[in-house]
Design a protein around this motif. Structure first.
Motif, PDB file in Angstrom:
ATOM      1  N   SER A 156       0.823   2.604 -10.316  1.00  0.00           N
ATOM      2  CA  SER A 156       1.983   3.152  -9.590  1.00  0.00           C
ATOM      3  C   SER A 156       3.309   2.820 -10.255  1.00  0.00           C
ATOM      4  O   SER A 156       4.325   3.439  -9.960  1.00  0.00           O
ATOM      5  N   GLY A 157       3.300   1.801 -11.129  1.00  0.00           N
ATOM      6  CA  GLY A 157       4.547   1.373 -11.755  1.00  0.00           C
ATOM      7  C   GLY A 157       5.193   0.212 -11.030  1.00  0.00           C
ATOM      8  O   GLY A 157       6.220  -0.305 -11.471  1.00  0.00           O
ATOM      9  N   ALA A 158       4.619  -0.220  -9.901  1.00  0.00           N
ATOM     10  CA  ALA A 158       5.166  -1.369  -9.173  1.00  0.00           C
ATOM     11  C   ALA A 158       5.121  -2.629 -10.036  1.00  0.00           C
ATOM     12  O   ALA A 158       5.993  -3.486  -9.936  1.00  0.00           O
ATOM     13  N   ARG A 159       4.103  -2.734 -10.849  1.00  0.00           N
ATOM     14  CA  ARG A 159       4.015  -3.816 -11.833  1.00  0.00           C
ATOM     15  C   ARG A 159       4.243  -3.169 -13.194  1.00  0.00           C
ATOM     16  O   ARG A 159       3.435  -2.345 -13.634  1.00  0.00           O
ATOM     17  N   ASN A 160       5.329  -3.543 -13.830  1.00  0.00           N
ATOM     18  CA  ASN A 160       5.695  -2.883 -15.072  1.00  0.00           C
ATOM     19  C   ASN A 160       6.421  -3.867 -15.978  1.00  0.00           C
ATOM     20  O   ASN A 160       7.588  -4.170 -15.767  1.00  0.00           O
ATOM     21  N   ASN A 161       5.718  -4.375 -16.940  1.00  0.00           N
ATOM     22  CA  ASN A 161       6.340  -5.254 -17.931  1.00  0.00           C
ATOM     23  C   ASN A 161       5.591  -5.084 -19.250  1.00  0.00           C
ATOM     24  O   ASN A 161       4.705  -4.237 -19.371  1.00  0.00           O
TER      25      ASN A 161
END
Length: 98
Positions: free
Chosen positions: A64-69
């Motif tokens: 979903s992009g909630a975790r993005n690094n």
């Protein structure tokens, strides 16, 4: 109607997804190792034996992009290959590995 319901219940298509097969088919093994315990890169996580709910949440957050690094870049590129049911099956499979 009863016959149709019985046929749907007995259908192999309705059977539980095979998390082990999905792990391989969706190329998870390429980065995390065939058994989830030997990641390709030292910074990639060992996923074998992890809590299923934790793995499922991480995969969904990356998708979903909630975790993005920087650590999620490789995963982000393949998460379009799995749906929520497949994510759950893979997570349950990985949680049972030692």
């Amino acid at each position: 109607m009863t016959l149709i319901a019985a046929a749907v219940v007995a259908s192999p298509a309705i059977a539980a997804l095979d998390g082990a097969a999905l792990y391989k088919d969706k190329t998870c093994n390429a980065c995390h190792g065939p058994k989830g315990d030997k990641p390709l890169m030292p910074s990639y996580p060992k996923v074998a034996g992890q809590n299923a709910a934790y793995i499922e949440a991480q995969m969904k957050d990356i998708k979903s992009g909630a975790r993005n690094n920087g650590q999620t870049a490789a995963m982000k590129g393949v998460m379009h290959l799995v749906n929520d049911e497949e994510i759950k099956a893979i997570a349950e499979h990985l949680s049972k590995l030692k």
